[in-house]
Write a protein that holds these residues in place. Structure first.
Motif, short mmCIF file in Angstrom:
data_model
loop_
_atom_site.label_atom_id
_atom_site.label_comp_id
_atom_site.label_asym_id
_atom_site.label_seq_id
_atom_site.Cartn_x
_atom_site.Cartn_y
_atom_site.Cartn_z
N ALA A 1 0.85 -1.20 0.00
CA ALA A 1 0.00 0.00 0.00
C ALA A 1 0.88 1.25 0.00
O ALA A 1 1.95 1.26 0.60
CB ALA A 1 -0.90 -0.01 1.22
N PRO A 2 0.44 2.31 -0.68
CA PRO A 2 1.24 3.53 -0.70
C PRO A 2 1.27 4.18 0.68
O PRO A 2 0.38 3.98 1.50
CB PRO A 2 0.51 4.41 -1.71
N GLY A 3 2.30 4.95 0.92
CA GLY A 3 2.41 5.67 2.19
C GLY A 3 3.67 5.28 2.94
O GLY A 3 4.50 4.52 2.45
N TYR A 4 3.78 5.78 4.16
CA TYR A 4 4.97 5.57 4.97
C TYR A 4 4.71 4.72 6.19
O TYR A 4 5.56 4.58 7.05
CB TYR A 4 5.55 6.92 5.39
N GLY A 5 3.52 4.16 6.31
CA GLY A 5 3.20 3.33 7.44
C GLY A 5 2.30 4.05 8.44
O GLY A 5 1.96 5.21 8.27
N PRO A 6 1.95 3.34 9.50
CA PRO A 6 1.04 3.93 10.49
C PRO A 6 1.73 5.04 11.27
O PRO A 6 2.95 5.07 11.42
CB PRO A 6 0.70 2.75 11.40
N LEU A 7 0.93 5.96 11.78
CA LEU A 7 1.45 7.07 12.57
C LEU A 7 1.74 6.63 13.99
O LEU A 7 1.02 5.82 14.57
CB LEU A 7 0.45 8.23 12.58
N PRO B 1 5.05 8.93 10.99
CA PRO B 1 5.39 7.51 10.84
C PRO B 1 6.70 7.20 11.55
O PRO B 1 7.52 8.09 11.80
CB PRO B 1 5.54 7.34 9.33
#
Length: 78
Positions: A42-48, A59
């Motif tokens: 999934a796109p993004g940098y991971g959970p906050l 993240p």
């Protein structure tokens, strides 16, 4: 399809049937048991991650530094 008459009902229905068959085949492939394992992440940098100071959640591996705050004046003399 015959020349000069445009698209007949029969040609339209045959073309639509081919499209439905192709779409149905792609849905079966995407729902195969190993489809999720082969899917890109999934796109993004991971959970906050929660900030202990309660200012900004970022993240994991990210950081921030406060440069200035509204309403506070800091005078430095050297």
């Amino acid at each position: 399809m015959t020349q000069g008459r445009g698209l007949s009902r029969r040609d339209f229905l045959q073309g639509t049937a081919v499209g439905v068959v192709l779409l149905g085949a792609s849905e079966v492939l995407l729902t195969a048991p190993n489809a999720a394992a082969a899917a890109p992440p999934a796109p993004g940098y991971g959970p906050l991650v929660a900030d202990p100071a309660g200012r900004l959640a970022l993240p994991e591996g990210f950081s921030y530094r406060i440069v200035t705050e509204a309403g506070k004046t800091v005078l430095e003399s050297r």
